[in-house]
Design a protein around this motif. Structure first.
Motif, PDB file in Angstrom:
ATOM      1  N   LYS A   5       0.795  -1.228   0.000  1.00 19.54           N
ATOM      2  CA  LYS A   5       0.000   0.000   0.000  1.00 19.54           C
ATOM      3  C   LYS A   5       0.827   1.277   0.000  1.00 19.54           C
ATOM      4  O   LYS A   5       0.267   2.357  -0.131  1.00 19.54           O
ATOM      5  CB  LYS A   5      -0.910   0.016   1.235  1.00 19.54           C
ATOM      6  N   GLY A   6       2.135   1.142   0.159  1.00 15.47           N
ATOM      7  CA  GLY A   6       2.981   2.320   0.300  1.00 15.47           C
ATOM      8  C   GLY A   6       3.195   3.080  -0.996  1.00 15.47           C
ATOM      9  O   GLY A   6       2.973   2.569  -2.090  1.00 15.47           O
ATOM     10  N   LYS A   7       3.627   4.328  -0.852  1.00 13.65           N
ATOM     11  CA  LYS A   7       3.957   5.179  -1.987  1.00 13.65           C
ATOM     12  C   LYS A   7       5.471   5.305  -2.061  1.00 13.65           C
ATOM     13  O   LYS A   7       6.168   5.057  -1.078  1.00 13.65           O
ATOM     14  CB  LYS A   7       3.312   6.553  -1.800  1.00 13.65           C
ATOM     15  N   THR A   8       5.969   5.712  -3.236  1.00 14.05           N
ATOM     16  CA  THR A   8       7.415   5.773  -3.406  1.00 14.05           C
ATOM     17  C   THR A   8       7.888   7.158  -3.836  1.00 14.05           C
ATOM     18  O   THR A   8       7.155   7.904  -4.482  1.00 14.05           O
ATOM     19  CB  THR A   8       7.903   4.752  -4.460  1.00 14.05           C
ATOM     20  N   VAL A   9       9.122   7.432  -3.471  1.00 13.03           N
ATOM     21  CA  VAL A   9       9.854   8.615  -3.910  1.00 13.03           C
ATOM     22  C   VAL A   9      11.233   8.108  -4.299  1.00 13.03           C
ATOM     23  O   VAL A   9      11.839   7.333  -3.562  1.00 13.03           O
ATOM     24  CB  VAL A   9       9.984   9.655  -2.772  1.00 13.03           C
ATOM     25  N   THR A  10      11.726   8.537  -5.465  1.00 10.34           N
ATOM     26  CA  THR A  10      13.020   8.052  -5.929  1.00 10.34           C
ATOM     27  C   THR A  10      13.951   9.210  -6.270  1.00 10.34           C
ATOM     28  O   THR A  10      13.567  10.123  -6.989  1.00 10.34           O
ATOM     29  CB  THR A  10      12.852   7.152  -7.166  1.00 10.34           C
ATOM     30  N   ILE A  11      15.128   9.156  -5.719  1.00  7.02           N
ATOM     31  CA  ILE A  11      16.261   9.984  -6.121  1.00  7.02           C
ATOM     32  C   ILE A  11      17.376   8.970  -6.340  1.00  7.02           C
ATOM     33  O   ILE A  11      17.918   8.431  -5.385  1.00  7.02           O
ATOM     34  CB  ILE A  11      16.670  11.001  -5.023  1.00  7.02           C
ATOM     35  N   TYR A  12      17.676   8.713  -7.609  1.00  2.40           N
ATOM     36  CA  TYR A  12      18.630   7.649  -7.926  1.00  2.40           C
ATOM     37  C   TYR A  12      19.952   7.909  -7.220  1.00  2.40           C
ATOM     38  O   TYR A  12      20.437   9.028  -7.257  1.00  2.40           O
ATOM     39  CB  TYR A  12      18.839   7.587  -9.448  1.00  2.40           C
ATOM     40  N   PRO A  13      20.494   6.945  -6.537  1.00  2.00           N
ATOM     41  CA  PRO A  13      20.256   5.511  -6.438  1.00  2.00           C
ATOM     42  C   PRO A  13      19.426   5.086  -5.228  1.00  2.00           C
ATOM     43  O   PRO A  13      19.480   3.939  -4.835  1.00  2.00           O
ATOM     44  CB  PRO A  13      21.662   4.965  -6.318  1.00  2.00           C
ATOM     45  N   LEU A  14      18.684   5.997  -4.606  1.00  2.00           N
ATOM     46  CA  LEU A  14      17.869   5.648  -3.450  1.00  2.00           C
ATOM     47  C   LEU A  14      16.389   5.699  -3.794  1.00  2.00           C
ATOM     48  O   LEU A  14      15.950   6.552  -4.552  1.00  2.00           O
ATOM     49  CB  LEU A  14      18.145   6.615  -2.290  1.00  2.00           C
ATOM     50  N   LYS A  15      15.667   4.770  -3.206  1.00  2.00           N
ATOM     51  CA  LYS A  15      14.216   4.731  -3.392  1.00  2.00           C
ATOM     52  C   LYS A  15      13.593   4.619  -1.998  1.00  2.00           C
ATOM     53  O   LYS A  15      13.990   3.759  -1.214  1.00  2.00           O
ATOM     54  CB  LYS A  15      13.834   3.521  -4.244  1.00  2.00           C
ATOM     55  N   LEU A  16      12.650   5.503  -1.714  1.00  2.00           N
ATOM     56  CA  LEU A  16      11.987   5.520  -0.424  1.00  2.00           C
ATOM     57  C   LEU A  16      10.552   5.041  -0.601  1.00  2.00           C
ATOM     58  O   LEU A  16       9.791   5.606  -1.372  1.00  2.00           O
ATOM     59  CB  LEU A  16      11.984   6.944   0.150  1.00  2.00           C
ATOM     60  N   VAL A  17      10.204   3.975   0.097  1.00  2.00           N
ATOM     61  CA  VAL A  17       8.829   3.488   0.127  1.00  2.00           C
ATOM     62  C   VAL A  17       8.292   3.887   1.498  1.00  2.00           C
ATOM     63  O   VAL A  17       8.903   3.580   2.521  1.00  2.00           O
ATOM     64  CB  VAL A  17       8.759   1.955  -0.042  1.00  2.00           C
TER      65      VAL A  17
END
Length: 123
Positions: free
Chosen positions: A23-35
């Motif tokens: 159910k989580g949403k994501t934010v990505t700043i390569y090379p990190l991905k936050l769920v």
């Protein structure tokens, strides 16, 4: 908010981790991905965070553990600045999705950008 990464802040519940990825949403700043997922914790912790590095990209456990240590340190250094005035409760999973071995300075700068983008998306 202090700059420690205490036992109460570690994301360990399998049930919550499963829920986070479903159910989580994501934010990505390569090379990190936050769920992330807004939730409520029984122990009243403000944030619970876990880190993960893919076995597909780093075969040796030594390399994966090194990256996870660096990610936890970058998180610890930046969380007080970005989450000291929040009242919502979040579960985070930070994923490293690159194939190159990072250093702390690089991860620290990317973690700041990731948290900045997260704050913009949530507010």
């Amino acid at each position: 908010m202090d700059t420690s990464y205490s036992q109460i802040e570690k994301l360990k519940s399998k049930k919550l981790i499963t829920q986070l990825f479903e159910k989580g949403k994501t934010v990505t700043i390569y090379p990190l991905k936050l769920v992330y997922l807004e939730t409520q914790f029984e122990d009243n912790a403000l944030l619970k965070t876990g880190v993960n590095v893919s076995k597909r990209n780093f075969k040796k456990a030594v390399d994966r553990n090194r990256i996870k240590r660096l990610m936890r340190e970058a998180y610890r250094l930046n969380k007080a600045h970005y989450f000291s005035n929040t009242s919502k409760h979040y579960a985070f999973m930070i994923l490293y999705i690159d194939k190159e071995m990072p250093n702390l300075k690089f991860l620290d700068s990317k973690m700041k950008l990731l948290f900045k983008k997260f704050k913009e998306k949530v507010v």
